[in-house]
Design an enzyme around this catalytic site. Structure first.
Site, PDB file in Angstrom:
ATOM      1  N   GLU A  44      -9.506  -1.057   0.662  1.00 44.54           N
ATOM      2  CA  GLU A  44      -9.356   0.395   0.879  1.00 44.54           C
ATOM      3  C   GLU A  44      -9.814   1.229  -0.304  1.00 44.54           C
ATOM      4  O   GLU A  44      -9.106   2.146  -0.770  1.00 44.54           O
ATOM      5  CB  GLU A  44      -7.890   0.689   1.235  1.00 44.54           C
ATOM      6  CG  GLU A  44      -7.418  -0.084   2.465  1.00 44.54           C
ATOM      7  CD  GLU A  44      -5.952   0.105   2.815  1.00 44.54           C
ATOM      8  OE1 GLU A  44      -5.439  -0.690   3.641  1.00 44.54           O
ATOM      9  OE2 GLU A  44      -5.327   1.032   2.285  1.00 44.54           O
ATOM     10  N   ASN A  55     -12.328  -5.153   2.195  1.00 44.66           N
ATOM     11  CA  ASN A  55     -11.474  -4.927   3.363  1.00 44.66           C
ATOM     12  C   ASN A  55     -11.096  -3.453   3.483  1.00 44.66           C
ATOM     13  O   ASN A  55     -10.747  -2.825   2.484  1.00 44.66           O
ATOM     14  CB  ASN A  55     -10.206  -5.789   3.195  1.00 44.66           C
ATOM     15  CG  ASN A  55      -9.375  -5.919   4.452  1.00 44.66           C
ATOM     16  OD1 ASN A  55      -9.905  -6.260   5.515  1.00 44.66           O
ATOM     17  ND2 ASN A  55      -8.085  -5.638   4.355  1.00 44.66           N
ATOM     18  N   HIS A 113      -6.306  -1.461  12.703  1.00 40.75           N
ATOM     19  CA  HIS A 113      -4.996  -0.900  13.055  1.00 40.75           C
ATOM     20  C   HIS A 113      -5.288   0.267  14.002  1.00 40.75           C
ATOM     21  O   HIS A 113      -5.676   1.337  13.547  1.00 40.75           O
ATOM     22  CB  HIS A 113      -4.271  -0.387  11.811  1.00 40.75           C
ATOM     23  CG  HIS A 113      -3.894  -1.438  10.826  1.00 40.75           C
ATOM     24  ND1 HIS A 113      -2.928  -2.393  11.087  1.00 40.75           N
ATOM     25  CD2 HIS A 113      -4.346  -1.697   9.572  1.00 40.75           C
ATOM     26  CE1 HIS A 113      -2.798  -3.177  10.041  1.00 40.75           C
ATOM     27  NE2 HIS A 113      -3.654  -2.782   9.109  1.00 40.75           N
ATOM     28  N   GLU A 130      -6.700  -7.216  10.315  1.00 42.51           N
ATOM     29  CA  GLU A 130      -5.300  -6.760  10.356  1.00 42.51           C
ATOM     30  C   GLU A 130      -4.959  -6.099  11.689  1.00 42.51           C
ATOM     31  O   GLU A 130      -4.249  -5.102  11.749  1.00 42.51           O
ATOM     32  CB  GLU A 130      -5.046  -5.745   9.217  1.00 42.51           C
ATOM     33  CG  GLU A 130      -5.373  -6.222   7.821  1.00 42.51           C
ATOM     34  CD  GLU A 130      -4.976  -5.230   6.727  1.00 42.51           C
ATOM     35  OE1 GLU A 130      -5.454  -5.403   5.595  1.00 42.51           O
ATOM     36  OE2 GLU A 130      -4.182  -4.305   7.015  1.00 42.51           O
ATOM     37  N   ASP A 186      -3.621  -4.663  15.070  1.00 42.80           N
ATOM     38  CA  ASP A 186      -2.468  -4.376  15.897  1.00 42.80           C
ATOM     39  C   ASP A 186      -2.824  -3.150  16.729  1.00 42.80           C
ATOM     40  O   ASP A 186      -3.687  -2.357  16.355  1.00 42.80           O
ATOM     41  CB  ASP A 186      -1.158  -4.196  15.109  1.00 42.80           C
ATOM     42  CG  ASP A 186      -1.305  -3.347  13.841  1.00 42.80           C
ATOM     43  OD1 ASP A 186      -0.617  -3.649  12.848  1.00 42.80           O
ATOM     44  OD2 ASP A 186      -2.112  -2.384  13.864  1.00 42.80           O
TER      45      ASP A 186
END
Ligand code: G3I
Length: 360
Positions: free
Chosen positions: A169, A211, A247, A277, A279
């Site tokens: 990030e 990432n 996400h 990651e 979801d």
């Protein structure tokens, strides 16, 4: 390549070898078609479908949950790739300067090795996991602490992790440039290239990833991530891949076509890509609970399907796997973002993933 039995490094890309070397505890064949609500421990193992598709299927885990048999039962049955959700981060390891506590990261590695899983380290350099004592450091002192951290953590897990999220990030959300962090303020923009070089020295074999979130499809942020990693490659910085966090909400997921186009342009730089990651939030999906769960199933199906179809996408990791344990509830309010419910039973989303891995 003695240390990575079931994985072969081909052109800096993770590939599962179907059929051999996967030290997985024997499982009894599950019934042919298990309806939603079937205990996860009885459902068809997703990791078998993942291996057959040539992809890794991962989950983020915390060592504290490894004492729960339901948690480890479903985790060991369905996943062959682990990421430490929190316990390999700087603030979790080096709470006071100079004393590293690797015990919880080691517990995650030990569980993974005992279940024939590969492990990805997460994350060496992230502004969201900086120990409290770092803030007061001078630029020179931060440089020393930064180098010591990457070296000590990289060397400690060397040979036991196959990949690292090295920098996490670092791009501003609007894609206008690099995020303004303590690293950038005191070490300059160069800190990103330095982190990758230090990580390569600490663990020459591990695959090194950049990432980030919000850059999964084609947009200003993914364009800025693209130019960042393109620049690193051009400088000869040892970067092997990009993680797309994913996400997302089921009401507004990035399109398959955009994700695929983003994966292909990164692959054209010689990089591998993973969904790191994932979801899928559903609380705002209109309709009844079964309707929300079905929309979630189709989102998991299509996005995992993009990775299965793209040769340079090598892994899909979910940020947890059971709704019993997800960061989403604390951050966005109660939701059911994952593929197993809070009782560890399969959800329609589980079938979305199984069908995508089985290319159907
Ligand atoms: O383990 C301690 C526990 O002993 C203590 O009692 C408790 C209360 O303070 O804190 C526990 O640690 C928390 C840890 O999660 C485990 O639950 C930390 O305070 C908390 O900061 C940490 O949050 C993690 C967060 O990153 C910050 O590291 C979340 O679990 C994790 O899901 C989240 O993951 C990030 C990715 O790394 C990067 N991308 C976004 C993603 C979501 O924010």
């Amino acid at each position: 390549m003695s240390r990575i039995a079931p994985i072969v490094l081909a052109g800096a890309m993770l590939v599962t070898q179907t059929g051999c070397g996967d030290k997985r505890p024997p499982v009894s064949p599950s019934p042919p078609t298990a309806p939603s609500g079937t205990p996860g421990i009885l459902a068809e193992p997703l990791r078998d479908a993942a291996r057959a598709s040539g992809k890794l299927l991962g989950a983020a885990v915390q060592s504290g949950f490894l004492a729960d048999g339901r948690y480890t039962g479903v985790l060991g049955r369905h996943f062959n790739y682990l990421t430490a959700e929190y316990e390999m981060k700087w603030d979790a390891i080096e709470r006071s300067r100079g004393s590293n506590d690797f015990s919880r990261g080691d517990a995650i590695v030990a569980f993974g090795q005992a279940n024939g899983m590969q492990i990805k380290g997460h994350a060496l350099v992230w502004h969201g996991s900086v120990p409290g004592w770092v803030g007061a450091l001078s630029a020179a002192d931060l440089r020393a602490a930064f180098e010591a951290h990457i070296q000590s953590v990289g060397e400690h897990f060397r040979g036991r992790v196959v990949a690292w999220d090295v920098v996490n990030e670092a791009v501003a959300d609007d894609g206008s440039g690099l995020r303004d962090t303590v690293f950038r303020q005191k070490l300059g923009d160069q800190y990103i290239a330095d982190a990758f070089r230090l990580a390569r020295q600490a663990d020459p074999q591990a695959l090194l990833f950049y990432n980030d979130y919000g850059g999964e499809g084609l947009n200003q942020k993914s364009d800025r991530i693209y130019s960042l990693v393109q620049g690193l490659r051009a400088q000869g910085v040892p970067i092997d891949g990009v993680g797309l966090q994913m996400h997302i909400t089921a009401t507004n997921p990035p399109s398959d076509a955009n994700i695929a186009a983003n994966v292909r342009r990164l692959a054209a730089l010689g990089l591998s890509v993973n969904i790191s990651e994932m979801d899928v939030r559903i609380r705002d999906v209109p309709g009844t609970p079964p309707m929300r769960l079905d929309v979630q199933r189709s989102v998991y199906h299509s996005i995992v399907g993009v990775c299965v179809a793209e040769p340079r996408c090598d892994a899909v990791t979910f940020w947890g796997f059971t709704d019993a344990h997800s960061w989403i509830d604390a951050q966005f309010g109660a939701d059911d973002p994952l593929i197993f419910d809070a009782q560890y039973a399969v959800k329609p989303a589980y079938f979305g993933v199984l069908d995508a891995l089985s290319r159907r």
